[in-house]
Design a protein around this motif. Structure first.
Motif, PDB file in Angstrom:
ATOM      1  N   ARG A 400     -76.824 -11.894 -28.686  1.00 59.77           N
ATOM      2  CA  ARG A 400     -77.579 -13.147 -28.768  1.00 59.77           C
ATOM      3  C   ARG A 400     -76.626 -14.303 -29.038  1.00 59.77           C
ATOM      4  O   ARG A 400     -76.905 -15.435 -28.644  1.00 59.77           O
ATOM      5  CB  ARG A 400     -78.601 -13.082 -29.922  1.00 59.77           C
ATOM      6  N   GLY A 401     -75.525 -14.035 -29.754  1.00 57.85           N
ATOM      7  CA  GLY A 401     -74.714 -15.157 -30.226  1.00 57.85           C
ATOM      8  C   GLY A 401     -73.229 -15.102 -29.956  1.00 57.85           C
ATOM      9  O   GLY A 401     -72.529 -16.070 -30.238  1.00 57.85           O
ATOM     10  N   TYR A 402     -72.714 -13.981 -29.463  1.00 56.86           N
ATOM     11  CA  TYR A 402     -71.265 -13.902 -29.210  1.00 56.86           C
ATOM     12  C   TYR A 402     -71.026 -13.444 -27.786  1.00 56.86           C
ATOM     13  O   TYR A 402     -71.539 -12.411 -27.365  1.00 56.86           O
ATOM     14  CB  TYR A 402     -70.582 -12.934 -30.183  1.00 56.86           C
ATOM     15  N   GLU A 403     -70.204 -14.241 -27.078  1.00 59.59           N
ATOM     16  CA  GLU A 403     -69.871 -13.951 -25.698  1.00 59.59           C
ATOM     17  C   GLU A 403     -68.765 -12.915 -25.650  1.00 59.59           C
ATOM     18  O   GLU A 403     -67.703 -13.145 -26.211  1.00 59.59           O
ATOM     19  CB  GLU A 403     -69.276 -15.253 -25.136  1.00 59.59           C
ATOM     20  N   ARG A 404     -68.970 -11.770 -25.019  1.00 61.81           N
ATOM     21  CA  ARG A 404     -67.921 -10.796 -24.726  1.00 61.81           C
ATOM     22  C   ARG A 404     -66.970 -10.581 -25.917  1.00 61.81           C
ATOM     23  O   ARG A 404     -65.749 -10.675 -25.788  1.00 61.81           O
ATOM     24  CB  ARG A 404     -67.114 -11.255 -23.502  1.00 61.81           C
ATOM     25  N   VAL A 405     -67.536 -10.283 -27.068  1.00 65.67           N
ATOM     26  CA  VAL A 405     -66.714 -10.190 -28.279  1.00 65.67           C
ATOM     27  C   VAL A 405     -65.624  -9.122 -28.128  1.00 65.67           C
ATOM     28  O   VAL A 405     -64.474  -9.322 -28.534  1.00 65.67           O
ATOM     29  CB  VAL A 405     -67.617  -9.942 -29.512  1.00 65.67           C
ATOM     30  N   GLU A 406     -65.986  -7.997 -27.490  1.00 67.68           N
ATOM     31  CA  GLU A 406     -65.000  -6.907 -27.395  1.00 67.68           C
ATOM     32  C   GLU A 406     -63.857  -7.289 -26.453  1.00 67.68           C
ATOM     33  O   GLU A 406     -62.701  -6.937 -26.683  1.00 67.68           O
ATOM     34  CB  GLU A 406     -65.671  -5.577 -26.992  1.00 67.68           C
ATOM     35  N   GLU A 407     -64.181  -8.084 -25.397  1.00 67.94           N
ATOM     36  CA  GLU A 407     -63.108  -8.495 -24.477  1.00 67.94           C
ATOM     37  C   GLU A 407     -62.181  -9.499 -25.146  1.00 67.94           C
ATOM     38  O   GLU A 407     -60.966  -9.439 -25.015  1.00 67.94           O
ATOM     39  CB  GLU A 407     -63.698  -9.149 -23.226  1.00 67.94           C
ATOM     40  N   LYS A 408     -62.790 -10.445 -25.886  1.00 68.93           N
ATOM     41  CA  LYS A 408     -61.967 -11.478 -26.516  1.00 68.93           C
ATOM     42  C   LYS A 408     -61.028 -10.858 -27.547  1.00 68.93           C
ATOM     43  O   LYS A 408     -59.865 -11.236 -27.650  1.00 68.93           O
ATOM     44  CB  LYS A 408     -62.862 -12.540 -27.172  1.00 68.93           C
ATOM     45  N   LEU A 409     -61.524  -9.902 -28.330  1.00 67.34           N
ATOM     46  CA  LEU A 409     -60.677  -9.306 -29.366  1.00 67.34           C
ATOM     47  C   LEU A 409     -59.679  -8.313 -28.788  1.00 67.34           C
ATOM     48  O   LEU A 409     -58.525  -8.262 -29.229  1.00 67.34           O
ATOM     49  CB  LEU A 409     -61.551  -8.627 -30.435  1.00 67.34           C
ATOM     50  N   SER A 410     -60.095  -7.536 -27.781  1.00 69.12           N
ATOM     51  CA  SER A 410     -59.143  -6.542 -27.257  1.00 69.12           C
ATOM     52  C   SER A 410     -58.001  -7.240 -26.514  1.00 69.12           C
ATOM     53  O   SER A 410     -56.876  -6.745 -26.499  1.00 69.12           O
ATOM     54  CB  SER A 410     -59.828  -5.470 -26.411  1.00 69.12           C
ATOM     55  N   ALA A 411     -58.257  -8.426 -25.950  1.00 69.18           N
ATOM     56  CA  ALA A 411     -57.177  -9.170 -25.294  1.00 69.18           C
ATOM     57  C   ALA A 411     -56.105  -9.578 -26.313  1.00 69.18           C
ATOM     58  O   ALA A 411     -54.989  -9.927 -25.947  1.00 69.18           O
ATOM     59  CB  ALA A 411     -57.739 -10.413 -24.608  1.00 69.18           C
ATOM     60  N   CYS A 412     -56.443  -9.549 -27.588  1.00 67.07           N
ATOM     61  CA  CYS A 412     -55.476  -9.921 -28.640  1.00 67.07           C
ATOM     62  C   CYS A 412     -54.967  -8.685 -29.378  1.00 67.07           C
ATOM     63  O   CYS A 412     -54.466  -8.787 -30.499  1.00 67.07           O
ATOM     64  CB  CYS A 412     -56.109 -10.894 -29.618  1.00 67.07           C
ATOM     65  N   GLY A 413     -55.157  -7.523 -28.791  1.00 66.16           N
ATOM     66  CA  GLY A 413     -54.574  -6.307 -29.355  1.00 66.16           C
ATOM     67  C   GLY A 413     -55.540  -5.413 -30.115  1.00 66.16           C
ATOM     68  O   GLY A 413     -55.198  -4.278 -30.453  1.00 66.16           O
ATOM     69  N   ALA A 414     -56.744  -5.904 -30.415  1.00 60.99           N
ATOM     70  CA  ALA A 414     -57.666  -5.089 -31.215  1.00 60.99           C
ATOM     71  C   ALA A 414     -58.090  -3.850 -30.423  1.00 60.99           C
ATOM     72  O   ALA A 414     -58.195  -3.893 -29.193  1.00 60.99           O
ATOM     73  CB  ALA A 414     -58.894  -5.904 -31.587  1.00 60.99           C
ATOM     74  N   ARG A 415     -58.307  -2.747 -31.140  1.00 57.63           N
ATOM     75  CA  ARG A 415     -58.823  -1.543 -30.473  1.00 57.63           C
ATOM     76  C   ARG A 415     -60.328  -1.554 -30.652  1.00 57.63           C
ATOM     77  O   ARG A 415     -60.866  -1.180 -31.696  1.00 57.63           O
ATOM     78  CB  ARG A 415     -58.182  -0.295 -31.072  1.00 57.63           C
ATOM     79  N   ILE A 416     -61.013  -2.043 -29.642  1.00 57.16           N
ATOM     80  CA  ILE A 416     -62.462  -2.234 -29.738  1.00 57.16           C
ATOM     81  C   ILE A 416     -63.078  -1.967 -28.368  1.00 57.16           C
ATOM     82  O   ILE A 416     -62.545  -2.397 -27.346  1.00 57.16           O
ATOM     83  CB  ILE A 416     -62.789  -3.669 -30.238  1.00 57.16           C
ATOM     84  N   GLU A 417     -64.143  -1.208 -28.337  1.00 58.17           N
ATOM     85  CA  GLU A 417     -64.807  -0.984 -27.050  1.00 58.17           C
ATOM     86  C   GLU A 417     -66.318  -0.899 -27.227  1.00 58.17           C
ATOM     87  O   GLU A 417     -66.823  -0.594 -28.306  1.00 58.17           O
ATOM     88  CB  GLU A 417     -64.290   0.292 -26.379  1.00 58.17           C
ATOM     89  N   ARG A 418     -67.010  -1.189 -26.151  1.00 54.55           N
ATOM     90  CA  ARG A 418     -68.470  -1.115 -26.135  1.00 54.55           C
ATOM     91  C   ARG A 418     -68.875   0.195 -25.474  1.00 54.55           C
ATOM     92  O   ARG A 418     -68.343   0.561 -24.431  1.00 54.55           O
ATOM     93  CB  ARG A 418     -69.038  -2.288 -25.335  1.00 54.55           C
ATOM     94  N   VAL A 419     -69.796   0.885 -26.111  1.00 59.84           N
ATOM     95  CA  VAL A 419     -70.333   2.103 -25.512  1.00 59.84           C
ATOM     96  C   VAL A 419     -71.748   1.783 -25.087  1.00 59.84           C
ATOM     97  O   VAL A 419     -72.582   1.380 -25.928  1.00 59.84           O
ATOM     98  CB  VAL A 419     -70.325   3.262 -26.541  1.00 59.84           C
ATOM     99  N   ARG A 420     -72.010   1.890 -23.794  1.00 56.86           N
ATOM    100  CA  ARG A 420     -73.339   1.527 -23.270  1.00 56.86           C
ATOM    101  C   ARG A 420     -74.367   2.571 -23.691  1.00 56.86           C
ATOM    102  O   ARG A 420     -74.140   3.764 -23.571  1.00 56.86           O
ATOM    103  CB  ARG A 420     -73.318   1.454 -21.742  1.00 56.86           C
ATOM    104  N   GLY A 421     -75.489   2.101 -24.212  1.00 54.16           N
ATOM    105  CA  GLY A 421     -76.560   3.020 -24.603  1.00 54.16           C
ATOM    106  C   GLY A 421     -77.603   3.098 -23.519  1.00 54.16           C
ATOM    107  O   GLY A 421     -77.412   2.600 -22.404  1.00 54.16           O
ATOM    108  N   GLU A 422     -78.705   3.730 -23.844  1.00 56.76           N
ATOM    109  CA  GLU A 422     -79.804   3.890 -22.853  1.00 56.76           C
ATOM    110  C   GLU A 422     -80.376   2.533 -22.516  1.00 56.76           C
ATOM    111  O   GLU A 422     -80.595   1.726 -23.395  1.00 56.76           O
ATOM    112  CB  GLU A 422     -80.934   4.723 -23.485  1.00 56.76           C
TER     113      GLU A 422
END
Ligand code: UD1
Length: 422
Positions: A400-422
């Motif tokens: 609702r409030g953050y655009e592509r949070v995992e992409e923005k952080l992983s581009a800076c080295g963070a180990r973060i991923e989205r797992v798609r649910g049902e």
């Protein structure tokens, strides 16, 4: 439902572009209802709340076209064919109530469901109702809906708010642009999103002074025309990503960031020992080695410390050197992230509007549940500094409030991923 998995312990390094402000855009979009000419918003954020507002405006007969992948919104309210904001849309997002003032001003009538939104307190609408009533509207609550009419049109008035509500200020200012005569709104909210709304309304031909101060003066005009407006930077997204290197270590440059959007927050962050530098493109935030210092934080209306950054700040203070007290004065039920942080090893005691955080050496990853928008991102931030893996479940609030949070952080080295649910 999607989850986000964060593996902590990686220092951050890089740049993050800050998007247009969700809360500004949600007030700017309903401004289209005030005019029969097109309104174009640039720098719009790509968020599910923006889609919800799009659906709401379309349900009223407005045309909303999303261009450039959602960055530009072309809005037109030439023909409004429905004056009812339905419960099914409004319950998803409290900001839906921002159609009330503009509809009343343009059409003399509106029916708006009482809102839903994040479960962070009672969040009534009395200030909106009192303000619009002072402008001459008659408003009744029936079947969960506010039924508002202005049989003789709206008329300027002097209004003193008992609290500087952001949403009520926006509704009253928008309604007053088309009222007959002068409106003076005292104890008005001073948030940058209000200033941005007034900038856009002025570009549409409204006559407004005093935005950004506690007294806004609006001279009503007969009609508003079309305009193009660029949405201000999202200070809450900015503050959130400023906390990321403070927790994970390293440094980040936040492109488009400005200190004047977050004066009290920047001071508190610096008091924890973090360095903030203004660059040509934004703000650079860095944390040296070692733990941050404990600080006390009290949420207040602008220019005070924003309630929307309280959860993220708590995540940082969980591993500070010492004891911090956070006081929440804006919403009465906004520590729902505390028990989740405690599952990661944080030492927090909540007593009413106060939370006492005793810093621990390190948090440990755990499965946690996102309870509201800002709480969900605070758990991601905590995960960046924690040992092992943090799984944040129920992340629909986040989108609702953050655009592509995992992409923005992983581009800076963070180990973060989205797992798609049902
Ligand atoms: C806006 C923001 C939200 C932020 C909040 C406070 C948007 C879309 N949302 O919400 O992210 O957390 O400002 O900065 O911009 N209140 C009343 N009566 C009213 C209206 C509000 O008592 O008629 C109370 C609320 O219950 C709450 C406080 O005032 O305790 C703050 O609310 P308000 O400033 O209106 O926040 P919103 O506009 O809903």
């Amino acid at each position: 439902m999607d989850s986000i998995i964060v593996t902590g312990g990686v220092e951050l390094d890089g740049q993050i572009p800050i998007a247009g402000a969700k809360n500004a855009c949600l007030a700017l979009m309903p401004a289209t209802l005030l005019s029969d000419e097109p309104l174009t918003l640039t720098n719009a954020p790509r968020l599910s709340d923006i889609k919800t507002m799009t659906v709401l405006l379309q349900s009223l007969g407005a045309e909303v076209t999303s261009m450039q992948g959602g960055r530009v919104l072309a809005l037109s309210s030439h023909d409004l064919n429905n004056l009812t904001a339905d419960y099914d849309i409004v319950r998803k997002m409290r900001a839906s109530n921002l159609v009330l003032g503009p509809l009343l001003a343009r059409a003399g009538r509106a029916v708006v469901s009482l809102p839903g939104g994040c479960a962070i307190g009672a969040r009534p609408m009395d200030l909106h109702i009192d303000g619009l009533t002072a402008l001459g509207a008659e408003i009744e609550l029936r079947d969960g809906y506010l039924h508002a009419v202005a049989p003789k049109g709206l008329k300027g008035a002097v209004i003193e708010q008992r609290f500087a509500s952001v949403g009520a200020t926006e509704n009253i200012v928008m309604a007053a642009t088309l009222a007959k005569g002068t409106t003076v709104l005292r104890n008005a909210a001073r948030e940058p999103e209000i200033v941005d709304l007034v900038k856009c309304l002025s570009a549409m031909g409204a006559r407004i002074e005093g935005e950004g101060t506690g007294e806004i003066r609006i001279e009503g005009v007969d009609r508003l025309h079309g305009a193009t407006h660029a949405v201000v930077a999202d200070r809450i997204e900015l503050g959130t990503y400023m906390i990321a290197p403070a927790i994970a270590g390293g440094s980040l440059e936040l492109l488009g960031g400005r200190r004047d959007l977050l004066p009290a927050f920047c001071e508190k962050l610096e008091a924890t020992g973090v360095t903030i530098t203004e660059t040509n493109s934004g703000l650079k935030v860095a944390r040296a080695n070692g733990r941050v210092h404990a600080v006390d934080v009290k949420t207040e209306v602008f220019p005070g410390f924003p309630t929307d950054l309280q959860a993220q700040m708590m995540a940082l203070l969980c591993t500070a050197d010492g004891v911090s007290v956070l006081e929440e004065t804006i919403f009465e039920n906004r520590f729902m992230h505390a028990p989740e942080l405690m599952r990661m090893g944080a030492a927090i005691e909540v007593h009413g509007g106060h939370a006492t955080v005793t810093g621990v050496d390190r948090l440990r990853g755990a499965p946690v549940m996102a309870t509201d928008l800002r709480a969900s991102v605070s758990l991601i931030l905590a995960g960046l500094g924690a040992e092992g893996e943090t799984v944040v479940n129920r992340v629909y609030h986040l989108d609702r409030g953050y655009e592509r949070v995992e992409e923005k952080l992983s581009a800076c080295g963070a180990r973060i991923e989205r797992v798609r649910g049902e």
